[in-house]
Design an enzyme around this catalytic site. Structure first.
Site, PDB file in Angstrom:
ATOM      1  N   CYS A  31      44.912  56.128  40.527  1.00 13.94           N
ATOM      2  CA  CYS A  31      45.346  57.139  39.530  1.00 13.94           C
ATOM      3  C   CYS A  31      44.394  58.121  39.183  1.00 13.94           C
ATOM      4  O   CYS A  31      43.089  57.846  39.390  1.00 13.94           O
ATOM      5  CB  CYS A  31      46.026  56.095  38.297  1.00 13.94           C
ATOM      6  SG  CYS A  31      44.472  55.298  37.516  1.00 13.94           S
ATOM      7  N   TYR A 170      54.984  49.248  47.660  1.00 13.60           N
ATOM      8  CA  TYR A 170      53.940  48.766  46.509  1.00 13.60           C
ATOM      9  C   TYR A 170      54.233  47.506  46.115  1.00 13.60           C
ATOM     10  O   TYR A 170      55.328  47.331  45.165  1.00 13.60           O
ATOM     11  CB  TYR A 170      53.743  49.875  45.413  1.00 13.60           C
ATOM     12  CG  TYR A 170      52.768  49.524  44.249  1.00 13.60           C
ATOM     13  CD1 TYR A 170      51.517  49.168  44.484  1.00 13.60           C
ATOM     14  CD2 TYR A 170      53.047  49.689  43.072  1.00 13.60           C
ATOM     15  CE1 TYR A 170      50.678  48.953  43.394  1.00 13.60           C
ATOM     16  CE2 TYR A 170      52.463  49.386  41.957  1.00 13.60           C
ATOM     17  CZ  TYR A 170      51.025  49.127  42.436  1.00 13.60           C
ATOM     18  OH  TYR A 170      50.103  48.716  41.302  1.00 13.60           O
ATOM     19  N   HIS A 173      49.064  44.520  41.895  1.00 16.42           N
ATOM     20  CA  HIS A 173      49.054  44.662  40.393  1.00 16.42           C
ATOM     21  C   HIS A 173      49.808  44.038  39.468  1.00 16.42           C
ATOM     22  O   HIS A 173      49.615  44.447  37.923  1.00 16.42           O
ATOM     23  CB  HIS A 173      48.473  46.235  40.201  1.00 16.42           C
ATOM     24  CG  HIS A 173      47.484  46.985  40.914  1.00 16.42           C
ATOM     25  ND1 HIS A 173      47.451  47.792  41.685  1.00 16.42           N
ATOM     26  CD2 HIS A 173      46.098  46.558  41.189  1.00 16.42           C
ATOM     27  CE1 HIS A 173      46.565  48.379  42.250  1.00 16.42           C
ATOM     28  NE2 HIS A 173      45.630  47.427  41.796  1.00 16.42           N
ATOM     29  N   ASP A 266      41.208  43.790  40.281  1.00 15.85           N
ATOM     30  CA  ASP A 266      41.209  44.816  41.226  1.00 15.85           C
ATOM     31  C   ASP A 266      40.066  45.778  41.142  1.00 15.85           C
ATOM     32  O   ASP A 266      39.151  45.921  41.968  1.00 15.85           O
ATOM     33  CB  ASP A 266      42.594  45.364  41.579  1.00 15.85           C
ATOM     34  CG  ASP A 266      42.378  46.353  42.869  1.00 15.85           C
ATOM     35  OD1 ASP A 266      41.856  45.764  43.802  1.00 15.85           O
ATOM     36  OD2 ASP A 266      43.421  46.976  43.345  1.00 15.85           O
TER      37      ASP A 266
END
Ligand code: ADP
Ligand code: SF4
Length: 689
Positions: A31, A170, A173, A266
């Site tokens: 991000c 995806y 997360h 992560d």
């Protein structure tokens, strides 16, 4: 300079399905806080990565549909064809430098509140939203699942239309809909998508198949998958279902991008993890697939990168934070400029920007986020505008950065520092538990200054107003930092705490210097950043009893933004610190203090041999004001300009001080970035005609 042959392996091309990366440097999706709200900024940032030598440059999360709307945090959107130009812009900039462009298609499922779209969030089963109590997420029926698959396929086609070389599914997360289907704690279905693993993985398999069909052989298909949640038996574990999922889907994608979940694991900070901290689980993936594998681990050393490739852990060196801290990392290795690599310190200030819904910032790299808005480039500075000498007073992060950039621009610079060592607050703070990597802020800048012959550094040089006058530089910059208050004034108490002047009352610097030696020590944290929790840990290391009092509901509340808060509070509790949250410190007496409840005002007595006040800081601005308020003195001393930067201007984060030093030095004598009263370019909404 040319590269060391030991690093040749890092520059080998690697095939990913129908496309080939020119090397093994892979900027994984991360991000930026920019997304579709700041598309020009986003494209410029990704373009600089490609210019810096990364073989693959990816987007951040790209939301495929308004049922996954994470505004006000801005990620990318591919909701319909009108979003394509945002991507095409970035693709053009990335392709210009021969890199591949990856698009991470995402749907946040029950992790999105859909505050703007106002559509009920989607989940495998009816349940509470992961981040908000309301709205609850709605369990999807088979029609919803079919629609979701269609949206994903449409978005994949748009990504290819925009020019993507790699399209991601995806599932990482813990904030991705296919991951929610995979995890039994979210998936309570009893149809073909629930129950046994084969069923829970069905949606992920279908997405991979759908995406393959949508993109054909025009782009490679990647799967980002978190193989372990770091929750033990309460979550997905590599040794159990994590491994099984990789085995089941092994040959479906063209690339496996593997990591751990959630984001706090992560992107774990250096305070809680070492370089390569995910290897214990991700290293098992390669044995289960013939497809190339990429993963992350805050790798900044080329030797570690070579080890990772040669030992068969991965095929690519994945990086988010190391690429943020130094977009030119691959180029520097290629050009034999290892000493010039600006290594990430693992502080997660970059993450804080995204969570606060603003464009990214970085402690090490002041350029990031300014690529388009101010047209800054990490490897070039404007030429000097005169031969004027600049005197910088103070060699902390702000002074060091200003000296470096002014020096690179060609000015004669003198840097005077009071202490025996450069670095200012970084030198002190990097000695606190877990913060050794923070010294890189100082060390990288010293390394760069050592290469400049036009910058003179004087240590143990405390300058007062007479010294500054006598020095005779036409431009003087005060980067003299700040001093912690000792009166308890801060966010909660706007006047002195009774008893704050006592001999048993200390500031952070006393703890750092080892001058607080008797417990119990009461730390009053009304600063809410990292310092209070760090000092508590240091005192526990010194075997002292610690009581931490804070008006906040959380210890080190700011660190929710750096993903560390839970780790900090857990560590302090496990080590026996007594924590009083939602309490104010109202009075300090000999041997004890009074604290009061935020809500009832009820007071309690707490035993404390010593008290450490971590509240607010005051700028060290006195010498500056001797000049700034006296044009006659400036004229007498032939001083043309006098300025303040960093904490001396307003105490802030280290990232802000570095940025401030950089801004001053880059714009000194040069055209400012913006126009008129607006100091930078803005992205404007286009009004429909
Ligand atoms: P910043 O984060 O803004 O760089 P720091 O507090 O980290 O601020 O650094 C300020 C530096 O300035 C410290 O190293 C301090 O020793 C030095 N300093 C403060 N006052 C003077 C002075 N009058 N003369 C020389 N150095 C000074
Ligand atoms: Fe690394 Fe900190 Fe920069 Fe993030 S902000 S890239 S963690 S140095």
């Amino acid at each position: 300079m040319s590269r060391d042959p030991r690093y040749d392996i890092l520059f080998e091309p690697v095939k990913i399905g129908p496309v080939t990366s020119k090397n093994r440097f892979f900027q994984v999706p991360h991000c930026t806080g920019m997304g579709s709200n700041w598309p020009n900024a986003h494209a410029a940032l990704r373009g600089q990565r490609a210019e810096g030598g990364w073989g693959v440059v990816c987007t951040e999360e790209v939301m495929i549909h308004p049922t996954s709307d994470e505004l006000p945090v801005s990620s990318m959107r591919l909701w319909d064809d009108s979003d394509i130009p945002d991507f095409a812009l970035a693709v053009e900039k990335v392709h210009e430098h021969g890199a591949l462009f990856g698009v991470e298609l995402a749907h946040g499922g029950l992790s999105r509140a859909n505050l703007t779209s106002r559509i009920a969030p989607l989940a495998p089963s009816h349940q509470a939203n992961k981040y908000a109590t309301l709205p609850q997420a709605r369990g999807m029926d088979l029609y919803d699942i079919a629609e979701f698959r269609r949206w994903h396929s449409e978005a994949a086609k748009r990504a290819v239309k925009a020019g993507a070389d790699i399209v991601y599914v995806y599932c990482a997360h813990n904030i991705a809909l296919p991951m929610h289907f995979l995890l039994p704690r979210y998936n309570r279905r009893n149809d073909a998508y629930g129950g046994k693993l084969e069923n829970r993985v069905r949606l992920l398999r279908e997405l991979l198949e759908d995406t393959r069909e949508a993109i054909g052989d025009k782009a490679a298909l990647a799967l980002r998958f978190a193989v372990d949640e770091r929750m033990g038996a309460d979550g997905l574990q590599w040794q159990e279902e994590g491994r099984e999922v990789v085995e089941m889907l092994a040959e479906l994608p063209d690339l496996w991008d593997v990591n751990v979940s959630g984001w706090e694991h992560d992107s774990k900070t250096s305070r809680f993890s070492e370089e390569g901290f995910q290897e214990d689980v991700i290293s098992g993936v390669k044995a289960l697939t013939t497809k190339p594998v990429v993963g992350v681990g805050r790798y900044t050393s080329p030797d570690s990168m070579v080890r990772v490739i040669k030992s068969g852990i991965m095929d690519f060196i994945g990086a988010a934070r190391p690429a943020i801290a130094d977009p030119f990392l691959p180029k520097k290795i290629e050009n034999g400029r290892i000493d010039d690599i600006r290594e990430c310190i693992g502080c997660n200030m970059c993450v804080s920007g995204n969570i606060q819904a603003v464009p990214i910032r970085c402690t090490q790299n002041p350029i990031v986020g300014e690529e388009w808005r101010r047209d800054w480039h990490p490897e070039t500075v404007p030429p000097k505008g005169s031969d004027d000498q600049v005197l910088i007073v103070g060699g902390g992060p702000a002074g060091l950065e200003a000296a470096r950039v002014l020096g690179e621009r060609g000015y004669p610079v003198t840097l005077a520092e009071r202490e025996k060592q450069l670095g200012g607050r970084v030198t002190f703070e990097s000695k606190l538990p877990g913060l050794a990597a923070w010294a890189r802020v100082r060390d990288w800048r010293i390394g760069q200054l050592n290469k400049l012959t036009n910058v003179d550094v004087y240590l143990e040089s405390l300058l007062d107003d007479n010294d500054v006058m006598n020095f005779g530089a036409p431009h003087v910059v005060f980067a003299t930092g700040s001093t912690w208050r000792r009166d308890g004034v801060g966010v909660t108490n706007r006047s002195t705490i009774p008893g704050a002047g006592g001999g048993n009352v200390h500031g952070p610097i006393d703890v750092m210097d080892g001058r607080v030696i008797d417990g119990p020590v009461l730390i009053f944290d009304d600063d809410h950043h990292t310092m209070g929790g760090l000092l508590a840990e240091k005192l526990l290391d010194d075997s002292l009893e610690v009581v931490l009092v804070t008006p906040s509901t959380l210890v080190s509340e700011f660190t929710t933004l750096t993903l560390e808060q839970a780790f900090i509070q857990t560590r302090l509790l496990e080590r026996g610190a007594v924590l009083h949250t939602q309490k104010n410190l109202t009075a300090i007496e000999k041997g004890h203090c009074w604290i009061s409840c935020n809500y009832t005002g009820r007071e309690t007595e707490v035993e404390a041999a010593n008290v450490v006040l971590v509240t607010a800081r005051l700028p060290n601005e006195a010498v500056y004001h001797r000049f700034a308020k006296h044009p006659d003195i400036m004229e007498l001393a032939d001083i043309k300009t006098v300025s303040m930067i960093g904490d001396c201007l307003a105490p802030q984060t280290i990232a802000a001080a570095v940025h401030d030093g950089h801004l001053y030095a880059r714009e000194f004598d040069a055209e400012p970035s913006g126009q008129g009263d607006v100091p930078y370019r803005r992205e404007r909404m286009i009004l429909e005609s």
